[in-house]
Enzyme design. Structure first.
Site, PDB file in Angstrom:
ATOM      1  N   ILE A 169       6.627  -3.432  10.626  1.00  0.00           N
ATOM      2  CA  ILE A 169       6.317  -2.039  10.969  1.00  0.00           C
ATOM      3  C   ILE A 169       4.807  -1.816  10.892  1.00  0.00           C
ATOM      4  O   ILE A 169       4.355  -0.676  10.913  1.00  0.00           O
ATOM      5  CB  ILE A 169       7.043  -1.011  10.068  1.00  0.00           C
ATOM      6  CG1 ILE A 169       6.826  -1.303   8.593  1.00  0.00           C
ATOM      7  CG2 ILE A 169       8.507  -0.926  10.390  1.00  0.00           C
ATOM      8  CD1 ILE A 169       5.642  -0.664   7.992  1.00  0.00           C
ATOM      9  N   ALA A 170       4.036  -2.899  10.794  1.00  0.00           N
ATOM     10  CA  ALA A 170       2.584  -2.736  10.611  1.00  0.00           C
ATOM     11  C   ALA A 170       1.868  -2.833  11.961  1.00  0.00           C
ATOM     12  O   ALA A 170       1.676  -1.823  12.655  1.00  0.00           O
ATOM     13  CB  ALA A 170       2.076  -3.770   9.616  1.00  0.00           C
ATOM     14  N   ARG A 171       1.520  -4.050  12.356  1.00  0.00           N
ATOM     15  CA  ARG A 171       0.907  -4.294  13.661  1.00  0.00           C
ATOM     16  C   ARG A 171       1.421  -5.646  14.172  1.00  0.00           C
ATOM     17  O   ARG A 171       1.529  -6.606  13.391  1.00  0.00           O
ATOM     18  CB  ARG A 171      -0.623  -4.338  13.566  1.00  0.00           C
ATOM     19  CG  ARG A 171      -1.282  -2.985  13.329  1.00  0.00           C
ATOM     20  CD  ARG A 171      -1.233  -2.075  14.553  1.00  0.00           C
ATOM     21  NE  ARG A 171      -1.958  -0.837  14.350  1.00  0.00           N
ATOM     22  CZ  ARG A 171      -1.422   0.328  13.953  1.00  0.00           C
ATOM     23  NH1 ARG A 171      -0.118   0.400  13.715  1.00  0.00           N
ATOM     24  NH2 ARG A 171      -2.170   1.398  13.820  1.00  0.00           N
ATOM     25  N   THR A 202      -4.707  -7.417  -4.872  1.00  0.00           N
ATOM     26  CA  THR A 202      -5.141  -6.842  -6.145  1.00  0.00           C
ATOM     27  C   THR A 202      -3.930  -6.710  -7.068  1.00  0.00           C
ATOM     28  O   THR A 202      -2.806  -6.492  -6.593  1.00  0.00           O
ATOM     29  CB  THR A 202      -5.739  -5.448  -5.911  1.00  0.00           C
ATOM     30  OG1 THR A 202      -4.790  -4.677  -5.143  1.00  0.00           O
ATOM     31  CG2 THR A 202      -7.032  -5.513  -5.133  1.00  0.00           C
ATOM     32  N   SER A 232       0.215  -8.738  -3.039  1.00  0.00           N
ATOM     33  CA  SER A 232      -0.994  -7.920  -2.866  1.00  0.00           C
ATOM     34  C   SER A 232      -2.171  -8.723  -3.371  1.00  0.00           C
ATOM     35  O   SER A 232      -2.010  -9.579  -4.236  1.00  0.00           O
ATOM     36  CB  SER A 232      -0.888  -6.577  -3.586  1.00  0.00           C
ATOM     37  OG  SER A 232      -1.032  -6.762  -4.962  1.00  0.00           O
ATOM     38  N   GLU A 290       1.798  -5.711  23.210  1.00  0.00           N
ATOM     39  CA  GLU A 290       2.392  -4.384  23.216  1.00  0.00           C
ATOM     40  C   GLU A 290       1.799  -3.612  24.377  1.00  0.00           C
ATOM     41  O   GLU A 290       0.557  -3.583  24.481  1.00  0.00           O
ATOM     42  CB  GLU A 290       2.018  -3.692  21.899  1.00  0.00           C
ATOM     43  CG  GLU A 290       3.096  -2.806  21.352  1.00  0.00           C
ATOM     44  CD  GLU A 290       2.746  -2.315  19.944  1.00  0.00           C
ATOM     45  OE1 GLU A 290       2.133  -1.228  19.862  1.00  0.00           O
ATOM     46  OE2 GLU A 290       3.066  -3.000  18.970  1.00  0.00           O
ATOM     47  N   GLY A 315       0.846  -1.190   0.000  1.00  0.00           N
ATOM     48  CA  GLY A 315       0.000   0.000   0.000  1.00  0.00           C
ATOM     49  C   GLY A 315       0.881   1.239   0.000  1.00  0.00           C
ATOM     50  O   GLY A 315       1.975   1.248  -0.558  1.00  0.00           O
ATOM     51  N   ARG A 316       0.391   2.286   0.661  1.00  0.00           N
ATOM     52  CA  ARG A 316       1.136   3.555   0.684  1.00  0.00           C
ATOM     53  C   ARG A 316       2.531   3.357   1.275  1.00  0.00           C
ATOM     54  O   ARG A 316       3.536   3.778   0.699  1.00  0.00           O
ATOM     55  CB  ARG A 316       0.367   4.597   1.517  1.00  0.00           C
ATOM     56  CG  ARG A 316      -0.911   5.072   0.874  1.00  0.00           C
ATOM     57  CD  ARG A 316      -1.724   5.906   1.852  1.00  0.00           C
ATOM     58  NE  ARG A 316      -2.315   5.072   2.866  1.00  0.00           N
ATOM     59  CZ  ARG A 316      -3.627   4.827   2.982  1.00  0.00           C
ATOM     60  NH1 ARG A 316      -4.474   5.392   2.167  1.00  0.00           N
ATOM     61  NH2 ARG A 316      -4.085   4.025   3.923  1.00  0.00           N
ATOM     62  N   HIS A 359       7.097   0.848  19.063  1.00  0.00           N
ATOM     63  CA  HIS A 359       6.047   1.399  18.185  1.00  0.00           C
ATOM     64  C   HIS A 359       6.295   2.889  17.897  1.00  0.00           C
ATOM     65  O   HIS A 359       5.479   3.741  18.249  1.00  0.00           O
ATOM     66  CB  HIS A 359       4.665   1.188  18.814  1.00  0.00           C
ATOM     67  CG  HIS A 359       3.551   1.242  17.812  1.00  0.00           C
ATOM     68  ND1 HIS A 359       2.408   0.500  17.930  1.00  0.00           N
ATOM     69  CD2 HIS A 359       3.404   1.962  16.657  1.00  0.00           C
ATOM     70  CE1 HIS A 359       1.598   0.757  16.905  1.00  0.00           C
ATOM     71  NE2 HIS A 359       2.182   1.649  16.117  1.00  0.00           N
TER      72      HIS A 359
END
Ligand code: NAP
Length: 318
Positions: A225-227, A172, A170, A256, A149-150, A275
């Site tokens: 670096i996401a969740r 898509t 991805s 966390e 994504g971004r 985080h």
């Protein structure tokens, strides 16, 4: 407001609403939050707030939630839809900063900076030795991005400056310059660094588990670096203990915060930071500004610049 927002950023809201800022220090306790929200029409929330049906039931007048983060995994978006509550968030303004963090983590992990720094601080820095403290190279390493994504795309742009071949997954079909879309089963064994940059949802929870880690190279690094819950923590501990991957660098963990006696912290090749993906002053001010702008727009009857279409229809605009 769930947390402190700088006064200059908050100011526009004062013209369109009575604003109450939590001044109790730290995060708002759940009971206080439910009590306050009982009379609120709008709320500026944080990712540390759990937004569920119970909270929405306790807030009958709530029309809009504007969260100061891009990830909304703390929000039951379907329940917001049921309750007619629109949800705003803060995409884009933290993309480059979070991609910087991913690259910083990658470089630090691959070049073993935490171990090297610990050695210096322990007074164990001996004479220069051509074969001491060797690592792999960051440049030229193949990077596999899970979730293009971004932020994934901002990481890919940086990778090109380091001559790193880029693979990505991805759902898509998308064309990303100089990057190759592959299935995850192909990405994992071909990558020297696997970066997780997908949102947390029912589909992605635990997506990097025992079998995925088992497909990674023995020398490869996992960067999240996401969740935290996208990675199965127990499986990661196993892989690090067995030496079946080269190491990990985690901005986010599950749980966390990570307790100081957590097994992940036993591995010198597992770098953990608390985080801080978007934790620069410019990024956080931009996030706060967008969160306030979202609220201001809704309360002024204008389309919100960044809202989740799945949450509800806006008063104006689509
Ligand atoms: P984004 O633009 O929505 O990108 C996420 C991408 O993940 C989407 O383009 C989507 O692409 C892909 N994706 C979704 N579900 C997937 C799945 N099941 N499997 C593979 N890929 C999937 O979001 P972003 O702005 O890049 O942010 C990504 C996440 O990073 C956020 O949700 C947030 O949780 C996290 N984040 C963390 C920090 C931090 O401080 N550490 C800071 C910012 C963001 P397809 O639809 O093509 O699959």
């Amino acid at each position: 407001m769930s947390d402190f927002i700088p006064g200059d950023i908050l100011e526009p809201l004062l013209d369109v609403a009575d604003v109450e800022v939590w001044d109790g220090g730290g995060h708002v306790p759940r009971a206080s939050l439910l009590e306050k929200l009982a009379t609120c029409g709008g709320w500026l929330s944080m990712l540390s707030d759990t937004i569920d049906a119970e909270l929405l039931d306790a807030a009958p007048g709530l029309e809009v939630i504007s969260q100061m983060s891009v990830g909304v995994d703390n929000i039951d978006v379907a329940a917001c839809l049921d309750h007619g509550v629109v949800v705003g968030h803060t995409p884009d303004v933290l993309t480059e900063t979070t991609a910087d963090t991913a690259f910083t983590l990658m470089a630090a992990a691959v070049r073993r900076l935490p171990e090297a720094e610990a050695l210096v601080r322990a007074g164990a820095w001996g004479p220069w030795d051509p074969w001491h403290f060797l690592s792999g190279d960051l440049h030229g390493s193949t990077i596999g991005i899970v979730g293009m994504g971004r932020i994934g795309q901002a990481i890919a742009r940086r990778a090109q400056g380091f001559d790193m071949p880029v693979l990505f997954t991805s759902r898509t079909r998308k064309e990303i310059p100089d990057a190759v879309r592959v299935d995850i089963d192909e990405l994992l064994p071909r990558s020297d660094i696997v970066v997780v940059a997908a949102p947390l949802n029912d589909e992605t929870r635990g997506m990097i588990g025992r079998s995925e880690l088992g497909l990674m190279r023995e020398t490869a690094y996992l960067v999240n670096i996401a969740r935290g819950p996208l990675v199965d923590t127990a499986a990661l501990v196993e892989a690090l203990a067995a030496g079946t991957i080269g190491g990990a660098a985690l901005d986010v963990t599950d749980p966390e915060p990570l307790p100081p006696d957590h097994p992940l912290l036993d591995f010198p090749n597992c770098l953990v930071v608390p985080h801080i993906g978007s934790a620069t002053l410019p990024a956080r001010r931009a996030m706060a500004r967008l969160a306030v702008t979202n609220l201001f727009a809704f309360l002024s009857g204008e389309p919100m610049p960044a809202w989740l279409p799945g949450s509800a229809r806006q008063r104006l605009g689509d």
